[in-house]
Motif scaffolding. Sequence first.
Motif, PDB file in Angstrom:
ATOM      1  N   ILE A   1      15.436 -29.450  87.069  1.00  0.00           N
ATOM      2  CA  ILE A   1      14.873 -30.456  86.169  1.00  0.00           C
ATOM      3  C   ILE A   1      13.452 -30.747  86.631  1.00  0.00           C
ATOM      4  O   ILE A   1      13.233 -31.284  87.721  1.00  0.00           O
ATOM      5  CB  ILE A   1      15.734 -31.721  86.149  1.00  0.00           C
ATOM      6  CG1 ILE A   1      17.154 -31.371  85.686  1.00  0.00           C
ATOM      7  CG2 ILE A   1      15.130 -32.773  85.219  1.00  0.00           C
ATOM      8  CD1 ILE A   1      18.118 -32.517  85.726  1.00  0.00           C
ATOM      9  N   LEU A   2      12.495 -30.376  85.785  1.00  0.00           N
ATOM     10  CA  LEU A   2      11.085 -30.377  86.174  1.00  0.00           C
ATOM     11  C   LEU A   2      10.231 -30.932  85.036  1.00  0.00           C
ATOM     12  O   LEU A   2      10.702 -31.082  83.908  1.00  0.00           O
ATOM     13  CB  LEU A   2      10.631 -28.944  86.495  1.00  0.00           C
ATOM     14  CG  LEU A   2      11.455 -28.171  87.522  1.00  0.00           C
ATOM     15  CD1 LEU A   2      11.114 -26.690  87.449  1.00  0.00           C
ATOM     16  CD2 LEU A   2      11.199 -28.716  88.917  1.00  0.00           C
ATOM     17  N   SER A   3       8.971 -31.190  85.328  1.00  0.00           N
ATOM     18  CA  SER A   3       8.033 -31.526  84.269  1.00  0.00           C
ATOM     19  C   SER A   3       7.868 -30.319  83.349  1.00  0.00           C
ATOM     20  O   SER A   3       8.141 -29.181  83.735  1.00  0.00           O
ATOM     21  CB  SER A   3       6.675 -31.904  84.863  1.00  0.00           C
ATOM     22  OG  SER A   3       6.053 -30.764  85.457  1.00  0.00           O
ATOM     23  N   SER A   4       7.407 -30.558  82.127  1.00  0.00           N
ATOM     24  CA  SER A   4       7.190 -29.445  81.198  1.00  0.00           C
ATOM     25  C   SER A   4       6.214 -28.423  81.775  1.00  0.00           C
ATOM     26  O   SER A   4       6.386 -27.209  81.595  1.00  0.00           O
ATOM     27  CB  SER A   4       6.669 -29.974  79.855  1.00  0.00           C
ATOM     28  OG  SER A   4       7.683 -30.659  79.169  1.00  0.00           O
ATOM     29  N   LYS A   5       5.195 -28.895  82.467  1.00  0.00           N
ATOM     30  CA  LYS A   5       4.229 -27.983  83.089  1.00  0.00           C
ATOM     31  C   LYS A   5       4.914 -27.078  84.094  1.00  0.00           C
ATOM     32  O   LYS A   5       4.682 -25.856  84.124  1.00  0.00           O
ATOM     33  CB  LYS A   5       3.116 -28.773  83.766  1.00  0.00           C
ATOM     34  CG  LYS A   5       2.064 -27.905  84.458  1.00  0.00           C
ATOM     35  CD  LYS A   5       0.987 -28.758  85.109  1.00  0.00           C
ATOM     36  CE  LYS A   5      -0.038 -27.885  85.830  1.00  0.00           C
ATOM     37  NZ  LYS A   5      -1.091 -28.718  86.480  1.00  0.00           N
ATOM     38  N   ASP A   6       5.784 -27.652  84.927  1.00  0.00           N
ATOM     39  CA  ASP A   6       6.478 -26.851  85.940  1.00  0.00           C
ATOM     40  C   ASP A   6       7.518 -25.925  85.306  1.00  0.00           C
ATOM     41  O   ASP A   6       7.750 -24.822  85.803  1.00  0.00           O
ATOM     42  CB  ASP A   6       7.129 -27.762  86.978  1.00  0.00           C
ATOM     43  CG  ASP A   6       6.106 -28.421  87.892  1.00  0.00           C
ATOM     44  OD1 ASP A   6       4.992 -27.886  88.025  1.00  0.00           O
ATOM     45  OD2 ASP A   6       6.421 -29.484  88.467  1.00  0.00           O
ATOM     46  N   VAL A   7       8.153 -26.375  84.216  1.00  0.00           N
ATOM     47  CA  VAL A   7       9.073 -25.489  83.493  1.00  0.00           C
ATOM     48  C   VAL A   7       8.308 -24.272  82.980  1.00  0.00           C
ATOM     49  O   VAL A   7       8.738 -23.132  83.166  1.00  0.00           O
ATOM     50  CB  VAL A   7       9.744 -26.234  82.320  1.00  0.00           C
ATOM     51  CG1 VAL A   7      10.483 -25.251  81.406  1.00  0.00           C
ATOM     52  CG2 VAL A   7      10.718 -27.286  82.830  1.00  0.00           C
ATOM     53  N   ARG A   8       7.170 -24.520  82.337  1.00  0.00           N
ATOM     54  CA  ARG A   8       6.356 -23.412  81.816  1.00  0.00           C
ATOM     55  C   ARG A   8       5.959 -22.453  82.934  1.00  0.00           C
ATOM     56  O   ARG A   8       6.096 -21.230  82.792  1.00  0.00           O
ATOM     57  CB  ARG A   8       5.102 -23.965  81.140  1.00  0.00           C
ATOM     58  CG  ARG A   8       4.191 -22.895  80.559  1.00  0.00           C
ATOM     59  CD  ARG A   8       2.817 -23.457  80.235  1.00  0.00           C
ATOM     60  NE  ARG A   8       2.153 -23.943  81.448  1.00  0.00           N
ATOM     61  CZ  ARG A   8       0.999 -24.593  81.455  1.00  0.00           C
ATOM     62  NH1 ARG A   8       0.405 -24.868  80.312  1.00  0.00           N
ATOM     63  NH2 ARG A   8       0.462 -25.004  82.599  1.00  0.00           N
ATOM     64  N   ASN A   9       5.492 -22.985  84.044  1.00  0.00           N
ATOM     65  CA  ASN A   9       5.033 -22.126  85.137  1.00  0.00           C
ATOM     66  C   ASN A   9       6.185 -21.340  85.758  1.00  0.00           C
ATOM     67  O   ASN A   9       6.028 -20.162  86.103  1.00  0.00           O
ATOM     68  CB  ASN A   9       4.336 -22.966  86.207  1.00  0.00           C
ATOM     69  CG  ASN A   9       3.024 -23.556  85.732  1.00  0.00           C
ATOM     70  OD1 ASN A   9       2.463 -23.100  84.731  1.00  0.00           O
ATOM     71  ND2 ASN A   9       2.536 -24.566  86.425  1.00  0.00           N
ATOM     72  N   ARG A  10       7.337 -21.981  85.888  1.00  0.00           N
ATOM     73  CA  ARG A  10       8.491 -21.300  86.486  1.00  0.00           C
ATOM     74  C   ARG A  10       8.981 -20.173  85.577  1.00  0.00           C
ATOM     75  O   ARG A  10       9.327 -19.086  86.045  1.00  0.00           O
ATOM     76  CB  ARG A  10       9.605 -22.318  86.740  1.00  0.00           C
ATOM     77  CG  ARG A  10      10.783 -21.769  87.532  1.00  0.00           C
ATOM     78  CD  ARG A  10      11.778 -22.861  87.847  1.00  0.00           C
ATOM     79  NE  ARG A  10      12.965 -22.313  88.467  1.00  0.00           N
ATOM     80  CZ  ARG A  10      13.116 -22.125  89.769  1.00  0.00           C
ATOM     81  NH1 ARG A  10      12.138 -22.459  90.591  1.00  0.00           N
ATOM     82  NH2 ARG A  10      14.233 -21.614  90.256  1.00  0.00           N
ATOM     83  N   VAL A  11       8.999 -20.428  84.264  1.00  0.00           N
ATOM     84  CA  VAL A  11       9.412 -19.396  83.310  1.00  0.00           C
ATOM     85  C   VAL A  11       8.389 -18.264  83.285  1.00  0.00           C
ATOM     86  O   VAL A  11       8.749 -17.079  83.301  1.00  0.00           O
ATOM     87  CB  VAL A  11       9.605 -20.002  81.910  1.00  0.00           C
ATOM     88  CG1 VAL A  11       9.738 -18.906  80.859  1.00  0.00           C
ATOM     89  CG2 VAL A  11      10.842 -20.903  81.892  1.00  0.00           C
ATOM     90  N   ALA A  12       7.111 -18.610  83.264  1.00  0.00           N
ATOM     91  CA  ALA A  12       6.062 -17.581  83.218  1.00  0.00           C
ATOM     92  C   ALA A  12       6.109 -16.667  84.427  1.00  0.00           C
ATOM     93  O   ALA A  12       5.813 -15.466  84.325  1.00  0.00           O
ATOM     94  CB  ALA A  12       4.695 -18.245  83.110  1.00  0.00           C
ATOM     95  N   SER A  13       6.514 -17.200  85.581  1.00  0.00           N
ATOM     96  CA  SER A  13       6.585 -16.393  86.797  1.00  0.00           C
ATOM     97  C   SER A  13       7.896 -15.630  86.923  1.00  0.00           C
ATOM     98  O   SER A  13       8.085 -14.870  87.882  1.00  0.00           O
ATOM     99  CB  SER A  13       6.393 -17.289  88.027  1.00  0.00           C
ATOM    100  OG  SER A  13       7.455 -18.233  88.140  1.00  0.00           O
ATOM    101  N   GLY A  14       8.826 -15.844  85.961  1.00  0.00           N
ATOM    102  CA  GLY A  14      10.094 -15.131  85.984  1.00  0.00           C
ATOM    103  C   GLY A  14      11.140 -15.734  86.894  1.00  0.00           C
ATOM    104  O   GLY A  14      12.186 -15.121  87.128  1.00  0.00           O
ATOM    105  N   LEU A  15      10.898 -16.950  87.390  1.00  0.00           N
ATOM    106  CA  LEU A  15      11.858 -17.586  88.288  1.00  0.00           C
ATOM    107  C   LEU A  15      13.024 -18.217  87.541  1.00  0.00           C
ATOM    108  O   LEU A  15      14.048 -18.522  88.148  1.00  0.00           O
ATOM    109  CB  LEU A  15      11.152 -18.655  89.137  1.00  0.00           C
ATOM    110  CG  LEU A  15      10.117 -18.125  90.138  1.00  0.00           C
ATOM    111  CD1 LEU A  15       9.388 -19.283  90.818  1.00  0.00           C
ATOM    112  CD2 LEU A  15      10.794 -17.237  91.176  1.00  0.00           C
TER     113      LEU A  15
END
Length: 211
Positions: free
Chosen positions: A34-48
């Motif tokens: 459970i993260l901020s939208s910014k961190d969700v985007r970054n985590r998804v973009a990095s494939g994590l």
Amino acid sequence: SCYPAFGLGFIPRTLARLKDQSGQTPWPQVSLQILSSKDVRNRVASGLSDFGLMADELSVDGIQHSVFATFPGVVVMPQGHALARFKIIQPAQLAETPFLALNPEDASRRRLDETLASHGVSLRIALQTPYAASVCELALRGLGVGLVNPITALDYAERGLVVRRLSVEVSFACLLVLPAGKVLSGTATQFLSLMRLQLAEDQRRLRSYLA
């Protein structure tokens, strides 16, 4: 990965649905971040993360995305509040009481400000917070009224939070995001199907609080 508006209540409800459906069959290990939208985007973009849910205020360049849900915001307040006797809240009524606002960078907050400005209404902002769950908790404790994502409000309506429609629509959108080129596993695809079933059930339950 999921932003708090859906991660604190909606995803746990979906996981419970998965458990009920699986019965005694072992189900795969799940990582719920459970993260901020910014961190969700970054985590998804990095494939994590296999996929994520986020708000719509950020760029989604470089990742796959679609609208998972969109709905009008709802006004929340404590029981016994002067506005609780109204089934539908008018914009001018929001100016009559301390307002619990989402942060200015929130897309739905900007839409609210624009809508109210067109009606000549200025809010008496008592508190600002990045999270709809915080608005609901603050409203439940009598600190004011707010406008939030109805899926978040549902968690608190069961604890006594009063939920009302707003006469003008201020939309809240939830985006489903995936890494670029990602093909979801069968398990992830199944979970997304359960998420959509849970969303439909939540919307039915919400209508009972708004009736």
